[in-house]
Design a protein around this motif. Structure first.
Motif, PDB file in Angstrom:
ATOM      1  N   GLU A   1      -7.325   6.219   2.406  1.00 37.19           N
ATOM      2  CA  GLU A   1      -6.652   7.211   3.249  1.00 37.19           C
ATOM      3  C   GLU A   1      -6.100   6.566   4.523  1.00 37.19           C
ATOM      4  OE1 GLU A   1      -7.813  11.089   5.944  1.00 37.19           O
ATOM      5  OE2 GLU A   1      -8.914  10.776   4.067  1.00 37.19           O
ATOM      6  N   TYR A   2      -6.879   5.685   5.149  1.00 38.50           N
ATOM      7  CA  TYR A   2      -6.418   5.016   6.370  1.00 38.50           C
ATOM      8  C   TYR A   2      -5.246   4.085   6.071  1.00 38.50           C
ATOM      9  CZ  TYR A   2     -10.544   6.838   8.639  1.00 38.50           C
ATOM     10  OH  TYR A   2     -11.485   7.678   9.155  1.00 38.50           O
ATOM     11  N   HIS A   3      -5.331   3.405   4.939  1.00 37.64           N
ATOM     12  CA  HIS A   3      -4.245   2.521   4.528  1.00 37.64           C
ATOM     13  C   HIS A   3      -2.967   3.336   4.296  1.00 37.64           C
ATOM     14  CE1 HIS A   3      -2.432  -1.002   2.551  1.00 37.64           C
ATOM     15  NE2 HIS A   3      -1.892  -0.111   1.730  1.00 37.64           N
ATOM     16  N   GLU A   4      -3.089   4.441   3.576  1.00 37.41           N
ATOM     17  CA  GLU A   4      -1.932   5.279   3.284  1.00 37.41           C
ATOM     18  C   GLU A   4      -1.358   5.900   4.555  1.00 37.41           C
ATOM     19  OE1 GLU A   4      -0.468   5.357   0.408  1.00 37.41           O
ATOM     20  OE2 GLU A   4      -2.007   4.310  -0.718  1.00 37.41           O
ATOM     21  N   LYS A   5      -2.211   6.324   5.469  1.00 37.33           N
ATOM     22  CA  LYS A   5      -1.712   6.883   6.734  1.00 37.33           C
ATOM     23  C   LYS A   5      -0.958   5.824   7.527  1.00 37.33           C
ATOM     24  CE  LYS A   5      -4.868  10.750   7.272  1.00 37.33           C
ATOM     25  NZ  LYS A   5      -6.033  11.303   7.987  1.00 37.33           N
ATOM     26  N   ALA A   6      -1.496   4.614   7.580  1.00 37.38           N
ATOM     27  CA  ALA A   6      -0.822   3.532   8.298  1.00 37.38           C
ATOM     28  C   ALA A   6       0.490   3.144   7.609  1.00 37.38           C
ATOM     29  CB  ALA A   6      -1.741   2.316   8.407  1.00 37.38           C
ATOM     30  N   SER A   7       0.549   3.313   6.283  1.00 33.61           N
ATOM     31  CA  SER A   7       1.752   2.999   5.510  1.00 33.61           C
ATOM     32  C   SER A   7       2.795   4.103   5.583  1.00 33.61           C
ATOM     33  CB  SER A   7       1.403   2.787   4.029  1.00 33.61           C
ATOM     34  OG  SER A   7       0.544   1.711   3.864  1.00 33.61           O
ATOM     35  N   GLY A   8       2.358   5.305   5.993  1.00 36.98           N
ATOM     36  CA  GLY A   8       3.261   6.443   6.007  1.00 36.98           C
ATOM     37  C   GLY A   8       3.416   7.084   4.640  1.00 36.98           C
ATOM     38  N   THR A   9       2.465   6.840   3.744  1.00 30.61           N
ATOM     39  CA  THR A   9       2.556   7.377   2.387  1.00 30.61           C
ATOM     40  C   THR A   9       1.441   8.364   2.060  1.00 30.61           C
ATOM     41  OG1 THR A   9       1.290   5.502   1.522  1.00 30.61           O
ATOM     42  CG2 THR A   9       3.702   5.304   1.506  1.00 30.61           C
ATOM     43  N   PHE A  10       0.670   8.764   3.060  1.00 26.25           N
ATOM     44  CA  PHE A  10      -0.452   9.669   2.819  1.00 26.25           C
ATOM     45  C   PHE A  10       0.063  11.084   2.562  1.00 26.25           C
ATOM     46  CE2 PHE A  10      -3.755  12.607   4.348  1.00 26.25           C
ATOM     47  CZ  PHE A  10      -4.782  12.240   3.506  1.00 26.25           C
ATOM     48  N   SER A  11      -0.503  11.743   1.572  1.00 26.65           N
ATOM     49  CA  SER A  11      -0.155  13.120   1.251  1.00 26.65           C
ATOM     50  C   SER A  11      -1.394  13.991   1.424  1.00 26.65           C
ATOM     51  CB  SER A  11       0.358  13.222  -0.185  1.00 26.65           C
ATOM     52  OG  SER A  11       0.471  14.581  -0.567  1.00 26.65           O
ATOM     53  N   GLU A  12      -1.352  14.879   2.385  1.00 25.71           N
ATOM     54  CA  GLU A  12      -2.483  15.769   2.656  1.00 25.71           C
ATOM     55  C   GLU A  12      -2.791  16.640   1.438  1.00 25.71           C
ATOM     56  OE1 GLU A  12      -5.618  16.845   4.797  1.00 25.71           O
ATOM     57  OE2 GLU A  12      -4.074  15.640   5.757  1.00 25.71           O
ATOM     58  N   SER A  13      -1.757  17.154   0.761  1.00 25.42           N
ATOM     59  CA  SER A  13      -1.989  18.026  -0.387  1.00 25.42           C
ATOM     60  C   SER A  13      -2.637  17.262  -1.542  1.00 25.42           C
ATOM     61  CB  SER A  13      -0.691  18.684  -0.849  1.00 25.42           C
ATOM     62  OG  SER A  13       0.247  17.717  -1.238  1.00 25.42           O
ATOM     63  N   LEU A  14      -2.223  16.017  -1.762  1.00 19.72           N
ATOM     64  CA  LEU A  14      -2.852  15.227  -2.821  1.00 19.72           C
ATOM     65  C   LEU A  14      -4.291  14.870  -2.477  1.00 19.72           C
ATOM     66  CD1 LEU A  14      -0.033  12.763  -3.924  1.00 19.72           C
ATOM     67  CD2 LEU A  14      -1.001  14.655  -5.236  1.00 19.72           C
ATOM     68  N   SER A  15      -4.570  14.679  -1.199  1.00 15.57           N
ATOM     69  CA  SER A  15      -5.923  14.274  -0.798  1.00 15.57           C
ATOM     70  C   SER A  15      -6.936  15.384  -1.002  1.00 15.57           C
ATOM     71  CB  SER A  15      -5.936  13.818   0.658  1.00 15.57           C
ATOM     72  OG  SER A  15      -5.789  14.924   1.527  1.00 15.57           O
ATOM     73  N   LYS A  16      -6.488  16.628  -1.095  1.00 18.38           N
ATOM     74  CA  LYS A  16      -7.412  17.746  -1.271  1.00 18.38           C
ATOM     75  C   LYS A  16      -7.685  18.058  -2.743  1.00 18.38           C
ATOM     76  CE  LYS A  16      -5.994  19.771   3.038  1.00 18.38           C
ATOM     77  NZ  LYS A  16      -6.965  20.057   3.973  1.00 18.38           N
ATOM     78  N   GLY A  17      -6.976  17.393  -3.643  1.00 16.59           N
ATOM     79  CA  GLY A  17      -7.179  17.606  -5.074  1.00 16.59           C
ATOM     80  C   GLY A  17      -8.405  16.874  -5.580  1.00 16.59           C
ATOM     81  N   SER A  18      -8.686  17.029  -6.862  1.00 20.08           N
ATOM     82  CA  SER A  18      -9.864  16.371  -7.444  1.00 20.08           C
ATOM     83  C   SER A  18      -9.597  14.925  -7.808  1.00 20.08           C
ATOM     84  CB  SER A  18     -10.324  17.129  -8.683  1.00 20.08           C
ATOM     85  OG  SER A  18      -9.299  17.154  -9.657  1.00 20.08           O
ATOM     86  N   ALA A  19      -8.339  14.559  -8.005  1.00 16.97           N
ATOM     87  CA  ALA A  19      -8.012  13.168  -8.338  1.00 16.97           C
ATOM     88  C   ALA A  19      -7.797  12.381  -7.058  1.00 16.97           C
ATOM     89  CB  ALA A  19      -6.741  13.128  -9.186  1.00 16.97           C
ATOM     90  N   PRO A  20      -8.107  11.093  -7.087  1.00 16.36           N
ATOM     91  CA  PRO A  20      -7.878  10.288  -5.890  1.00 16.36           C
ATOM     92  C   PRO A  20      -6.373  10.186  -5.614  1.00 16.36           C
ATOM     93  CG  PRO A  20      -8.497   8.897  -7.727  1.00 16.36           C
ATOM     94  CD  PRO A  20      -8.646  10.306  -8.179  1.00 16.36           C
ATOM     95  N   PRO A  21      -5.998  10.054  -4.342  1.00 15.70           N
ATOM     96  CA  PRO A  21      -4.570   9.947  -4.033  1.00 15.70           C
ATOM     97  C   PRO A  21      -3.988   8.678  -4.648  1.00 15.70           C
ATOM     98  CG  PRO A  21      -5.901   9.544  -2.073  1.00 15.70           C
ATOM     99  CD  PRO A  21      -6.829   9.970  -3.166  1.00 15.70           C
ATOM    100  N   PRO A  22      -2.705   8.708  -4.997  1.00 22.59           N
ATOM    101  CA  PRO A  22      -2.094   7.524  -5.595  1.00 22.59           C
ATOM    102  C   PRO A  22      -1.973   6.416  -4.572  1.00 22.59           C
ATOM    103  CG  PRO A  22      -0.430   9.171  -5.128  1.00 22.59           C
ATOM    104  CD  PRO A  22      -1.759   9.801  -4.843  1.00 22.59           C
ATOM    105  N   HIS A  23      -2.017   5.195  -5.046  1.00 22.58           N
ATOM    106  CA  HIS A  23      -1.864   4.028  -4.172  1.00 22.58           C
ATOM    107  C   HIS A  23      -0.385   3.888  -3.860  1.00 22.58           C
ATOM    108  CE1 HIS A  23      -2.878   0.511  -2.134  1.00 22.58           C
ATOM    109  NE2 HIS A  23      -3.508  -0.155  -3.071  1.00 22.58           N
ATOM    110  N   GLY A  24      -0.019   3.873  -2.584  1.00 26.57           N
ATOM    111  CA  GLY A  24       1.359   3.935  -2.160  1.00 26.57           C
ATOM    112  C   GLY A  24       2.156   2.669  -2.348  1.00 26.57           C
ATOM    113  N   HIS A  25       1.571   1.590  -2.808  1.00 23.00           N
ATOM    114  CA  HIS A  25       2.354   0.357  -3.025  1.00 23.00           C
ATOM    115  C   HIS A  25       1.786  -0.454  -4.146  1.00 23.00           C
ATOM    116  CE1 HIS A  25      -0.681  -0.939  -0.087  1.00 23.00           C
ATOM    117  NE2 HIS A  25      -0.671  -2.054  -0.745  1.00 23.00           N
TER     118      HIS A  25
END
Length: 180
Positions: free
Chosen positions: A156-180
């Motif tokens: 999550e910290y990596h994605e936020k620093a990358s600008g690719t974090f999705s709040e809606s995806l983070s609340k789901g049951s699957a882990p957020p996708p890796h942005g790169h």
């Protein structure tokens, strides 16, 4: 002292170390610490002196696989323990002062993954391929200064620093996708 247990909450991005593939990278986090293990370890200080390099605080390389370069004194156990070669000695490709690696680009070939492959005690274990980590924690368990923190939730910290974090995806049951 080991890597900050609250990493990366207590840190901020100070650089971006890129992999030459143009896709992968890891962040470098500060603040760096001038009072870490390497500041008083005589063989480390002697190696800096022999190289004619100034000892400076360096910060933490990586996010999900984070190595506190201020605590790392080039033991190399993590490099040998890692079954997927996440780590390599940074001086293998870039034999420059570690402070110059904050915004560097490395090939990340993994060709030097043996403990004794370090150039000297100024070398650092670099998590250049943190995206390949399988979360086995072998590196954490063998690091003498406890300079490594492996935490998949730090994505999550990596994605936020990358600008690719999705709040809606983070609340789901699957882990957020890796942005790169």
């Amino acid at each position: 002292m080991p890597i900050d247990e609250e990493f990366p909450k207590n840190h901020h991005v100070i650089g971006k170390h890129k992999l030459a593939d143009g896709e992968h990278y890891h962040f470098v986090w500060g603040p760096a610490r001038s009072n870490a293990e390497t500041s008083t370890k005589s063989d480390v200080q002697a190696a800096y002196k022999e190289r004619g390099e100034e000892y400076v605080p360096l910060g933490v390389h990586g996010t999900m696989v984070a190595v506190d370069w201020d605590s790392c004194y080039a033991d190399g156990a993590c490099i040998e323990a890692c079954p997927v070669q996440v780590f390599q000695w940074y001086r293998t490709e870039n034999d420059v002062p570690a402070a110059e690696m904050v915004n560097a680009t490395s090939e990340g070939t993994g060709e030097q993954y043996l403990k004794d492959g370090r150039k000297d005690y100024t070398d650092k274990s670099d998590p250049i391929r943190e995206h390949d980590c399988i979360w086995c924690m072998a590196c954490v368990s063998v690091c003498p200064p406890q300079a490594i923190k492996v935490d998949q939730s730090n994505l999550e910290y990596h994605e936020k620093a990358s600008g690719t974090f999705s709040e809606s995806l983070s609340k789901g049951s699957a882990p957020p996708p890796h942005g790169h």
